[in-house]
Motif scaffolding. Sequence first.
Motif, mmCIF file in Angstrom:
data_model
loop_
_atom_site.group_PDB
_atom_site.id
_atom_site.type_symbol
_atom_site.label_atom_id
_atom_site.label_comp_id
_atom_site.label_asym_id
_atom_site.label_seq_id
_atom_site.Cartn_x
_atom_site.Cartn_y
_atom_site.Cartn_z
ATOM 1 N N PHE A 181 -11.031 -4.474 13.124
ATOM 2 C CA PHE A 181 -10.133 -3.321 13.033
ATOM 3 C C PHE A 181 -9.164 -3.522 11.869
ATOM 4 O O PHE A 181 -8.678 -4.629 11.638
ATOM 5 N N VAL A 182 -8.859 -2.428 11.180
ATOM 6 C CA VAL A 182 -7.814 -2.427 10.158
ATOM 7 C C VAL A 182 -6.775 -1.390 10.559
ATOM 8 O O VAL A 182 -7.114 -0.239 10.870
ATOM 9 N N PHE A 183 -5.507 -1.782 10.564
ATOM 10 C CA PHE A 183 -4.404 -0.868 10.859
ATOM 11 C C PHE A 183 -3.657 -0.592 9.560
ATOM 12 O O PHE A 183 -3.077 -1.511 8.964
ATOM 13 N N TYR A 184 -3.702 0.648 9.112
ATOM 14 C CA TYR A 184 -3.010 1.038 7.876
ATOM 15 C C TYR A 184 -1.650 1.618 8.249
ATOM 16 O O TYR A 184 -1.560 2.606 8.991
ATOM 17 N N LEU A 185 -0.589 1.027 7.732
ATOM 18 C CA LEU A 185 0.771 1.438 8.080
ATOM 19 C C LEU A 185 1.375 2.360 7.020
ATOM 20 O O LEU A 185 1.441 2.018 5.855
ATOM 21 N N VAL A 186 1.807 3.521 7.484
ATOM 22 C CA VAL A 186 2.519 4.486 6.648
ATOM 23 C C VAL A 186 4.019 4.275 6.881
ATOM 24 O O VAL A 186 4.432 4.038 8.022
ATOM 25 N N PRO A 187 4.846 4.324 5.851
ATOM 26 C CA PRO A 187 6.294 4.137 6.061
ATOM 27 C C PRO A 187 6.849 5.019 7.179
ATOM 28 O O PRO A 187 6.478 6.176 7.304
ATOM 29 N N GLN A 188 7.710 4.411 8.012
ATOM 30 C CA GLN A 188 8.320 5.040 9.175
ATOM 31 C C GLN A 188 7.284 5.338 10.270
ATOM 32 O O GLN A 188 7.408 6.299 11.019
ATOM 33 N N PHE A 189 6.272 4.484 10.362
ATOM 34 C CA PHE A 189 5.266 4.629 11.418
ATOM 35 C C PHE A 189 5.901 4.381 12.795
ATOM 36 O O PHE A 189 6.930 3.723 12.915
ATOM 37 N N SER A 190 5.261 4.909 13.827
ATOM 38 C CA SER A 190 5.744 4.709 15.204
ATOM 39 C C SER A 190 5.259 3.360 15.720
ATOM 40 O O SER A 190 4.056 3.077 15.724
ATOM 41 N N LEU A 191 6.178 2.543 16.172
ATOM 42 C CA LEU A 191 5.853 1.175 16.571
ATOM 43 C C LEU A 191 5.076 1.128 17.896
ATOM 44 O O LEU A 191 4.202 0.275 18.076
ATOM 45 N N LEU A 192 5.391 2.022 18.829
ATOM 46 C CA LEU A 192 4.784 1.956 20.161
ATOM 47 C C LEU A 192 3.256 2.086 20.142
ATOM 48 O O LEU A 192 2.565 1.222 20.696
#
Length: 336
Positions: free
Chosen positions: A5-16
């Motif tokens: 799996f790859v998780f791509y993070l966008v600025p101000q992503f939701s942590l939960l």
Amino acid sequence: MVRSFVFYLVPQFSLLPFSGAIETLRIANRMLGFEAYRWRITSDNGQKVCSSSGIAVDPDTSLADERRSLMGEKRPDLVLVCSGVHVDDYDNKSFEAWLRELNNRGCGIGSMCTATHLLARAGLLKGRRCAIHWENMPGFCETYPEIDAHADLFEIDRNIYSCAGGTASVDMMLHIISREFGDGLVNAICEQALTDRVRPSSERQRLPLRARLGVQNGKVLQIIELMEANLAEPLSLVEIADAVGLSRRQVERLFRQEMGRSPARYYLEIRLDRARRLLAQSTMPVVDVAVACGFVSASHFSKCYREIYQCSPQQERALRRQARMSVSENTFSLAV
């Protein structure tokens, strides 16, 4: 085989939803006693990304790294895009091109929380069923009327995965794990995570009206459901009364008893609430927002809006833009 799996993070992503998904995979590995799932975190430039809660996450790779890995052993099975508030501000053509590359190579692509917007913008949702958070549904449907969007917990349509955010990411991961290892492992994960059940994809996101509003009268609930289903073209009070088998006077009396205001006033309030969401979530012109919420003119819409919210629609949008810029500056300084 190990699933990657790859998780791509966008600025101000939701942590939960992000942490919920990873924790579900971690617990699965622990219960199995071997590494069935492997994950890595990526961002545009490989630098630290700040969540909407101010907590920063340090990625393992950059977008350039991931594009190079498409041809090799590190090619992922599923890429999940994690975003959150102000998703409309994220404009990254290289990111969109990468999503299309993944799709062309048959990789799974998913969205969490508001990231359904980003998959739609990249052109990946045509002819696909998708899920999005109920709060973002009005703006999404106005922007992409041709896309089959639903306020479900999650949707899986061929290689496209989407979940509404919050704890729905856990439900989607449990569904994926169930397909590969069965319900026994899923039950063990739920016991470890102190989750009492696995929710199906179609379960409603919001509380039922009865619980949300504290209203017990079945007729009043029927009326409110009718109102919520007819915001762009409001029904007359006579049409509503006929639909629920009451007289106009009975509807008026019931509403004042149960809701403390007239049905016309309540109908106006929920239409204006939808308008407020559209102003916050989209770049639609104010006149188009007015039409989408059942107002015959922009001037009448502005008058009603000011009466409820003590500012005009234009001022509301400007204030939200200011707040958004302030949050972006703060999260950037935290990430640095």
